[in-house]
Design a protein around this motif. Structure first.
Motif, PDB file in Angstrom:
ATOM      1  N   LYS A  65      -0.524  -3.140  13.266  1.00  0.00           N
ATOM      2  CA  LYS A  65      -1.094  -1.890  12.746  1.00  0.00           C
ATOM      3  C   LYS A  65      -2.417  -1.635  13.443  1.00  0.00           C
ATOM      4  CE  LYS A  65       0.659  -2.155   7.988  1.00  0.00           C
ATOM      5  NZ  LYS A  65       0.259  -2.537   6.632  1.00  0.00           N
ATOM      6  N   PRO A  66      -2.748  -0.406  13.805  1.00  0.00           N
ATOM      7  CA  PRO A  66      -1.948   0.794  13.607  1.00  0.00           C
ATOM      8  C   PRO A  66      -0.984   1.027  14.761  1.00  0.00           C
ATOM      9  CG  PRO A  66      -4.128   1.363  14.440  1.00  0.00           C
ATOM     10  CD  PRO A  66      -4.061  -0.127  14.389  1.00  0.00           C
ATOM     11  N   PHE A  67       0.282   1.086  14.478  1.00  0.00           N
ATOM     12  CA  PHE A  67       1.276   1.322  15.535  1.00  0.00           C
ATOM     13  C   PHE A  67       1.670   2.794  15.551  1.00  0.00           C
ATOM     14  CE2 PHE A  67       3.231  -0.496  11.733  1.00  0.00           C
ATOM     15  CZ  PHE A  67       4.054   0.542  11.330  1.00  0.00           C
ATOM     16  N   GLY A  68       2.185   3.244  16.677  1.00  0.00           N
ATOM     17  CA  GLY A  68       2.667   4.615  16.789  1.00  0.00           C
ATOM     18  C   GLY A  68       4.074   4.689  16.228  1.00  0.00           C
ATOM     19  N   LEU A  69       4.468   5.894  15.815  1.00  0.00           N
ATOM     20  CA  LEU A  69       5.811   6.055  15.250  1.00  0.00           C
ATOM     21  C   LEU A  69       6.876   5.748  16.297  1.00  0.00           C
ATOM     22  CD1 LEU A  69       5.045   9.308  13.244  1.00  0.00           C
ATOM     23  CD2 LEU A  69       5.477   7.027  12.283  1.00  0.00           C
ATOM     24  N   ASN A  78      -7.540  -1.527   9.656  1.00  0.00           N
ATOM     25  CA  ASN A  78      -6.233  -1.214  10.248  1.00  0.00           C
ATOM     26  C   ASN A  78      -5.276  -0.498   9.295  1.00  0.00           C
ATOM     27  OD1 ASN A  78      -6.712  -1.987  12.823  1.00  0.00           O
ATOM     28  ND2 ASN A  78      -6.060  -4.104  12.528  1.00  0.00           N
ATOM     29  N   CYS A  80       0.856  -1.185   0.000  1.00  0.00           N
ATOM     30  CA  CYS A  80       0.000   0.000   0.000  1.00  0.00           C
ATOM     31  C   CYS A  80       0.895   1.239   0.000  1.00  0.00           C
ATOM     32  CB  CYS A  80      -0.901  -0.004   1.233  1.00  0.00           C
ATOM     33  SG  CYS A  80      -1.846   1.492   1.440  1.00  0.00           S
ATOM     34  N   THR A  96       6.945  10.415   5.716  1.00  0.00           N
ATOM     35  CA  THR A  96       6.770  11.732   6.347  1.00  0.00           C
ATOM     36  C   THR A  96       6.924  11.624   7.853  1.00  0.00           C
ATOM     37  OG1 THR A  96       4.688  11.458   5.146  1.00  0.00           O
ATOM     38  CG2 THR A  96       5.399  13.698   5.609  1.00  0.00           C
ATOM     39  N   CYS A 153       3.117   7.656   4.409  1.00  0.00           N
ATOM     40  CA  CYS A 153       2.897   8.203   5.752  1.00  0.00           C
ATOM     41  C   CYS A 153       4.078   7.885   6.663  1.00  0.00           C
ATOM     42  CB  CYS A 153       1.559   7.747   6.336  1.00  0.00           C
ATOM     43  SG  CYS A 153       1.525   6.096   7.011  1.00  0.00           S
ATOM     44  N   LEU A 154       4.733   6.741   6.429  1.00  0.00           N
ATOM     45  CA  LEU A 154       5.903   6.427   7.241  1.00  0.00           C
ATOM     46  C   LEU A 154       7.088   7.314   6.843  1.00  0.00           C
ATOM     47  CD1 LEU A 154       5.616   2.531   7.522  1.00  0.00           C
ATOM     48  CD2 LEU A 154       5.082   4.263   9.250  1.00  0.00           C
ATOM     49  N   ARG A 161      -3.155   7.405  11.750  1.00  0.00           N
ATOM     50  CA  ARG A 161      -2.387   7.538  12.981  1.00  0.00           C
ATOM     51  C   ARG A 161      -1.020   8.165  12.720  1.00  0.00           C
ATOM     52  NH1 ARG A 161      -1.310   3.125  17.791  1.00  0.00           N
ATOM     53  NH2 ARG A 161      -0.161   4.588  19.092  1.00  0.00           N
ATOM     54  N   SER A 162      -0.319   7.667  11.701  1.00  0.00           N
ATOM     55  CA  SER A 162       1.007   8.213  11.404  1.00  0.00           C
ATOM     56  C   SER A 162       0.912   9.690  11.046  1.00  0.00           C
ATOM     57  CB  SER A 162       1.646   7.453  10.244  1.00  0.00           C
ATOM     58  OG  SER A 162       1.881   6.129  10.622  1.00  0.00           O
ATOM     59  N   HIS A 163      -0.070  10.022  10.209  1.00  0.00           N
ATOM     60  CA  HIS A 163      -0.183  11.414   9.774  1.00  0.00           C
ATOM     61  C   HIS A 163      -0.550  12.339  10.921  1.00  0.00           C
ATOM     62  CE1 HIS A 163       0.819  10.960   5.702  1.00  0.00           C
ATOM     63  NE2 HIS A 163      -0.316  10.412   5.258  1.00  0.00           N
ATOM     64  N   GLY A 168      -1.956  -5.682   9.925  1.00  0.00           N
ATOM     65  CA  GLY A 168      -3.250  -5.351  10.514  1.00  0.00           C
ATOM     66  C   GLY A 168      -4.015  -6.607  10.871  1.00  0.00           C
ATOM     67  N   HIS A 225      -8.746  -6.126   9.430  1.00  0.00           N
ATOM     68  CA  HIS A 225      -7.568  -5.914   8.591  1.00  0.00           C
ATOM     69  C   HIS A 225      -7.779  -4.720   7.666  1.00  0.00           C
ATOM     70  CE1 HIS A 225      -4.005  -6.997   6.274  1.00  0.00           C
ATOM     71  NE2 HIS A 225      -4.711  -6.620   5.222  1.00  0.00           N
ATOM     72  N   LEU A 264       0.303   4.332   0.220  1.00  0.00           N
ATOM     73  CA  LEU A 264      -0.007   5.373   1.211  1.00  0.00           C
ATOM     74  C   LEU A 264       0.639   5.082   2.566  1.00  0.00           C
ATOM     75  CD1 LEU A 264      -3.728   6.292   0.505  1.00  0.00           C
ATOM     76  CD2 LEU A 264      -1.708   7.747   0.274  1.00  0.00           C
ATOM     77  N   ILE A 265       0.800   3.799   2.873  1.00  0.00           N
ATOM     78  CA  ILE A 265       1.477   3.436   4.115  1.00  0.00           C
ATOM     79  C   ILE A 265       2.943   3.869   4.034  1.00  0.00           C
ATOM     80  CG2 ILE A 265       2.365   1.468   5.448  1.00  0.00           C
ATOM     81  CD1 ILE A 265      -0.448   1.649   6.084  1.00  0.00           C
ATOM     82  N   GLU A 324       0.039  11.867  14.110  1.00  0.00           N
ATOM     83  CA  GLU A 324       1.204  11.979  15.009  1.00  0.00           C
ATOM     84  C   GLU A 324       2.201  12.973  14.439  1.00  0.00           C
ATOM     85  OE1 GLU A 324       3.168   8.372  16.125  1.00  0.00           O
ATOM     86  OE2 GLU A 324       1.327   7.527  16.947  1.00  0.00           O
ATOM     87  N   GLN A 343      -3.669   3.036  10.160  1.00  0.00           N
ATOM     88  CA  GLN A 343      -2.233   3.252  10.256  1.00  0.00           C
ATOM     89  C   GLN A 343      -1.854   4.578   9.605  1.00  0.00           C
ATOM     90  OE1 GLN A 343       0.420   1.111  11.600  1.00  0.00           O
ATOM     91  NE2 GLN A 343       1.217   3.187  11.468  1.00  0.00           N
ATOM     92  N   ILE A 344      -2.472   4.827   8.455  1.00  0.00           N
ATOM     93  CA  ILE A 344      -2.172   6.063   7.727  1.00  0.00           C
ATOM     94  C   ILE A 344      -2.628   7.270   8.545  1.00  0.00           C
ATOM     95  CG2 ILE A 344      -2.687   7.367   5.623  1.00  0.00           C
ATOM     96  CD1 ILE A 344      -3.047   4.524   4.291  1.00  0.00           C
TER      97      ILE A 344
END
Ligand SMILES: Nc1ncnc2c1ncn2[C@@H]1O[C@H](COP(=O)(O)OP(=O)(O)O)[C@@H](O)[C@H]1O
Ligand SMILES: [Mg+2]
Lengths: 138, 398
Positions: free
Chosen positions: A107-111, B157, A15, A24, A21-22, B164-166, A88, B154, A17-18, B168, B161-162
């Protein structure tokens, strides 16, 4: 000197977008980490064959092969690389065989969680794989 | 259908025997009549006698035949019909062969005894069968829901994730920008530049807190999805796994939150030192959910809307077992039904509200599958406490 080099990290997720986002979200680690991205497991294997990576973090649900198979492959072709999984899905669910050798980020994990896991994996891996292996590789 | 068959069988048998009797009984008088009538030398004055005799013969003999034959063959035919019915799995209320006769009525009585016992057994078996069927359907449904929930989790999630990351990232950056703005107020007196700066500063403060609230909300959604996922992952319900009981309790509270949030306050007192419990996780998850829902209903039934009730859940290490308690401040369980609440299908709820299966299922699982104990203590209008003693290890003996 290893310690002066940035930590080489490969992120694998189908994905995009994942990955974005990681990218950034982890900008604040710019000085210590160098990030590489792959959307396909075959691309990831190519990258590992040609470059040195300290850590590979792979999603589990991927096209062609699942993430567990991918990190198992990477662990054999590049023993110096520490591997982590992110998913996920619950480990043990369909398409996610459990392999105790690899830690899983749910997922969803914190940075901050990701940073902790990567640091931990690097330390653990150094301890388990003797330094000669690292030298050989370099 | 079947009783019609039996009746027609009896009728058929009776008719056959009746005909034979008719023939036998009629032949002799008919011959006598013919003789009297004089086959060779017809004398007209004998004809009336012959007519009378014929009339008597054909009038009386059927009745006679019927009386003689009504006993034995009818009984045999009935018996055969009953046996046939029984072989087809249809048990008559009771059987009736004859009116009296000692030997036969003894047989009749014994058969009726056997019948009564058989009927009892059949009833037991078929109700057990119904239970089993229902359980199978339930397990099937749960499995389908589990697969679905796992897939949905799934799917959720990944975008989570997207988000949450954004968020944060956004809130971290906003904090830095806010710091910068704070440190660089425009010099000079209050003018348009100063007003713009203040506007920027206030807006930044709002946006930062918005991002932080989003972060908290995302974390909540993530928690719910995780709980749902872990609850839905029935695993292999046939195998025991090592489970974190305290974590499971918290997840059960998360997924039932919507049911109890306006009715009770939940207090937990979970011992931090309990090891993983070897158990059938899906049984325990389901049981915990049911206990929480039952407790919530019991509190709601007290109908005191101005005061929220309380559910207290505690775990405690007691030797080689964990003791789990779910206490509520609900209506309590009336003395009169206390010995029935673990019975399958026992429920005090209205039709469609409850199945009366939860406690029966939980009891059977705790006692039979886990070798543990479950009991309760209840005070009218004070509340109820359910206690489960769950061995840490399932004993290996059968
Ligand atoms: N915490 C409780 N407080 C009061 N009564 C309860 C409680 N838990 C169960 N009961 C009683 O036991 C009965 C059976 O419970 P259960 O097996 O869960 O089936 P159901 O909830 O579908 O009726 C309920 O109908 C109720 O009368
Ligand atoms: Mg119930």
């Amino acid at each position: 000197m290893r310690s002066s080099r940035a930590c080489q990290i490969l992120l694998v997720d189908d994905c995009p977008l994942i990955l974005t986002c990681l990218r950034t979200g982890l900008r604040f680690k710019e000085a210590e980490w160098t990030l590489t991205f792959a959307e396909h497991p075959k691309r990831a294997i190519e990258l590992v064959l040609r470059n040195h990576f300290d850590v590979v973090i792979s999603d589990v649900g991927l096209p062609d092969m699942n993430g567990v198979e991918l990190v198992q492959t990477i662990a054999t072709i590049s023993p110096v690389t520490a591997c982590l999984l992110m998913s996920g899905t619950e480990p043990g669910a369909e398409g996610f065989p459990i392999d105790g050798a690899f830690r899983v980020l749910r997922k969803p994990f914190g940075l901050d969680e990701l940073v902790r896991e990567v640091d931990g994996a690097v330390v653990r891996h150094r301890r388990n794989v003797p330094e000669e292996a690292h030298c050989e590789r370099l | 259908m079947r009783s019609f068959t039996r009746r027609s069988l009896i009728a058929q048998g009776a008719v056959v025997h009746f005909r034979i009797a008719l023939v036998l009984i009629s032949v002799i008088p008919a011959l006598v009549t013919l003789y009297l009538a004089g086959a060779t030398s017809v004398s007209l004055d004998r004809i009336p006698y012959a007519g009378l005799l014929l009339a008597l013969t054909y009038g009386v003999s059927p009745a006679l035949g019927y009386v003689i034959l009504s006993r034995y063959p009818r009984m045999a035919v009935r018996l055969r019909a009953y046996l046939q019915d029984m072989l087809h799995g249809e048990l008559p209320e009771r059987i009736a062969l004859v009116k009296s006769e000692d030997d036969l009525s003894a047989i009749e009585n014994s058969m009726n005894l056997i019948l009564r016992k058989l009927k009892g057994d059949v009833a037991t078996v078929s109700s057990a069968n119904a239970l089993l069927q229902e359980e199978l359907v339930r397990v099937d449904k749960l499995r389908a829901i589990g697969t679905l929930a796992g897939g949905i989790a799934h799917e959720i999630n990944t975008p989570l994730q997207i988000i949450r990351s954004h968020t944060e990232f956004t809130s971290a950056v906003l904090c830095q920008v806010l710091e910068l703005v704070d440190q660089s107020p425009p010099g000079g007196a209050a003018g348009p530049a100063d007003r713009r700066w203040r506007w920027a500063q206030n807006t930044l403060i709002d946006v930062t807190s918005a991002a932080q609230e989003t972060e908290a909300a995302v974390e909540r959604v993530a928690g719910i999805v995780t709980a749902m996922q872990s609850f839905a992952s029935h695993g292999k319900s046939g195998t025991a796994v090592r489970m974190d009981l305290n974590a499971t309790i918290m997840q059960a509270l998360t997924i039932t939150h919507n049911e109890w949030k306006h009715v009770v306050n939940v207090e937990t007192d979970l011992a931090p030192d309990i090891p993983l419990v070897e158990c059938y996780a899906s049984d325990i998850k389901q049981g915990l959910t049911d206990l929480i829902l039952n407790a919530t209903r019991a509190v709601a039934e007290r109908g005191d809307r101005s005061h929220k009730g309380v559910i207290q859940i505690s775990t405690q290490l007691t030797g080689a077992a964990v003791t789990l308690q779910v206490r509520d401040t609900g209506v309590g369980i009336p003395q009169a039904i206390q010995n029935r609440i673990f019975d399958p299908f026992f429920t005090t709820r209205e039709v469609g509200q409850g199945q009366g299966q939860a406690l029966a299922r939980l009891h059977s699982s705790i006692v039979n599958r886990h070798g543990g104990r479950i009991f309760f203590d209840s005070q009218n209008n004070q509340g109820t406490t359910f206690t489960i003693v769950l061995p840490l290890q399932r004993s290996t003996s059968p």
